[in-house]
Scaffold this motif. Structure first.
Motif, PDB file in Angstrom:
ATOM      1  N   THR A  69       0.847  -1.205   0.000  1.00 26.57           N
ATOM      2  CA  THR A  69       0.000   0.000   0.000  1.00 26.57           C
ATOM      3  C   THR A  69       0.883   1.256   0.000  1.00 26.57           C
ATOM      4  N   HIS A  78      -3.184  -1.879  -8.213  1.00 22.25           N
ATOM      5  CA  HIS A  78      -3.749  -2.284  -6.926  1.00 22.25           C
ATOM      6  C   HIS A  78      -4.918  -3.216  -7.118  1.00 22.25           C
ATOM      7  N   THR A 136      -7.754  -3.166  -5.129  1.00 22.99           N
ATOM      8  CA  THR A 136      -8.325  -2.330  -4.060  1.00 22.99           C
ATOM      9  C   THR A 136      -9.238  -3.163  -3.155  1.00 22.99           C
ATOM     10  N   TYR A 146      -6.210  -3.933   1.060  1.00 21.87           N
ATOM     11  CA  TYR A 146      -6.090  -2.929   2.127  1.00 21.87           C
ATOM     12  C   TYR A 146      -6.814  -1.625   1.819  1.00 21.87           C
ATOM     13  N   LEU A 147      -6.856  -1.207   0.551  1.00 21.91           N
ATOM     14  CA  LEU A 147      -7.393   0.126   0.272  1.00 21.91           C
ATOM     15  C   LEU A 147      -8.858   0.197   0.695  1.00 21.91           C
TER      16      LEU A 147
END
Ligand code: PLP
Length: 382
Positions: A185, A201, A203, A206-207
């Protein structure tokens, strides 16, 4: 606050992550509304004055998420998709028959699978290399190499790639470098500052952070590059786009990203240190342990080693699966990056041709108290 002024006025990542998805709202809503409408009406001049026509092409919630991700990865533009794999697929689709891609040996298994089982049939060629062997990376670069794929720390063995060095080699050969930054991240690692051209990513991880959204993104250092333009065209044309609600949920997840990732990382360090001393464990893969071969590189390239770790359990696959079965607090599920800790026998997930040691367990450390997680592992390991 406008995109550029937000980036230049607020220096700390935590503040950026909290505020990057906020938009001025005509009636003062602090949290942006969700625009479910697929169609947008023309104005009195028979124009789409606000720029929205049909939400496959453009949607306000997607725009906000793309702006926020561009800010957090410090890129010029971000392009969002309905999953990490859709992001990867679109980047590969932006290449053409006869182009060549360099792929890492250790990576999320469906990244090379997509190249080998889909795009190879459409004329894309590839070479898989150990990204730690810089001579091998150099030898793999050809005249027609367009893209070097990196993933660091890698899934599931947590090997590190020296992004500055690989970017130098790739750029000398005229190729672009993409870094799958899903595991680190932007809280812990910023690939565009290490000369990569694109950040990828999932998503989903972690996002968003709460195990309830599938999504993906590509962030470009140069938003005007031919590759960025082509990816944007394919996003709108091919339509592998995220829903407005998923964009909204991911934006909500971003607000706590920095806090979550730092707390999860601190717990992962404690769990890794505990496992490193356990007699039933053959090997711990965690770049925060001095015994990890890439410990020094991780210290240079990342702010902290992250919240993912893997272990080889003594006694083979059956013992590893038995440990999984005995855990009570760890959730026995695939995926990663959410607030609940997950454990999985990786070779089972990878199917008939696993690329992972058969006694490897992968753990995604969540936000539970570290002592509770350690106690659960202690009872499961016997
Ligand atoms: N990249 C990495 C490092 C992953 O771990 C995953 C999924 O586990 C993906 C990409 C694919 O993302 P998604 O599942 O959102 O398609």
């Amino acid at each position: 606050m406008a995109h550029q002024s937000l980036r230049s006025n607020i220096m700390h990542f935590d503040t950026l992550a909290l505020r990057a998805g906020n938009q001025p709202d005509p009636i003062g809503a602090v949290v942006p509304p969700i625009y479910l409408s697929v169609k947008f009406e023309r104005d009195e001049n028979y124009e789409y004055g606000a720029g929205y026509e049909y939400s496959r092409g453009k949607n306000p919630n997607r725009d906000t998420l793309e702006r926020a991700l561009a800010i957090l990865e410090n890129g010029q533009t971000a392009v969002c998709f309905g999953s990490g794999q859709a992001a990867t697929m679109t980047l590969l689709q932006a290449l053409g028959p006869g182009d060549h891609v360099v792929l890492p040996r250790d990576a999320y298994f469906n990244t090379p699978n997509l190249v080998e089982h889909v795009f190879h049939g459409w004329g894309l060629t590839y070479t898989r290399v150990d990204m730690a062997d810089l001579d091998a990376v150099k030898a793999a670069l050809h005249e027609n190499t367009r893209l070097v794929w990196t993933e660091t720390p890698s899934n599931p063995r947590l090997t590190m790639t020296d992004l500055l060095f690989v970017s130098q080699l790739a750029h000398d050969a005229g190729a672009a470098v993409v870094c799958d930054n899903t595991w680190a991240t932007p809280v812990l690692q910023r690939p565009l500052a290490l000369n990569c051209d694109i950040v990828m990513h999932s998503t989903t991880k972690y996002l968003n952070g709460h195990n309830d959204v599938l999504g993906g993104a590509l962030v470009f250092r140069d938003g005007e590059s031919a590759l960025a333009q082509r990816v944007r065209f394919l996003q709108r044309m091919a339509g592998a786009v995220p829903s407005p609600f998923d964009c909204w949920l991911t934006l909500r997840g971003l607000k706590t990203l920095a806090l979550r990732v730092r707390a999860q990382t601190q717990t992962a360090q404690k769990v890794a240190e505990y496992l490193a001393t356990h007699p039933a464990i053959e090997r711990v893969y965690y770049p925060g342990l001095p015994t990890h071969p890439d410990y020094e590189l991780a210290r240079q390239q990342m702010d902290a080693p992250g919240a993912m770790l893997s272990v080889d359990v003594k006694g083979g696959a059956a013992n590893a699966i038995a440990v999984c079965q005995k855990t009570q607090l760890f959730v026995k599920a695939t995926s990663l990056g959410g607030v609940e800790s997950l454990i999985e026998h990786r070779a089972t997930v990878e199917g008939i041709t696993p690329q992972t040691p058969v006694n490897l367990l992968r753990m995604s450390i969540g936000l539970e108290h570290p002592d509770d997680l350690i106690q659960d592992l202690a009872q499961a390991l016997g």
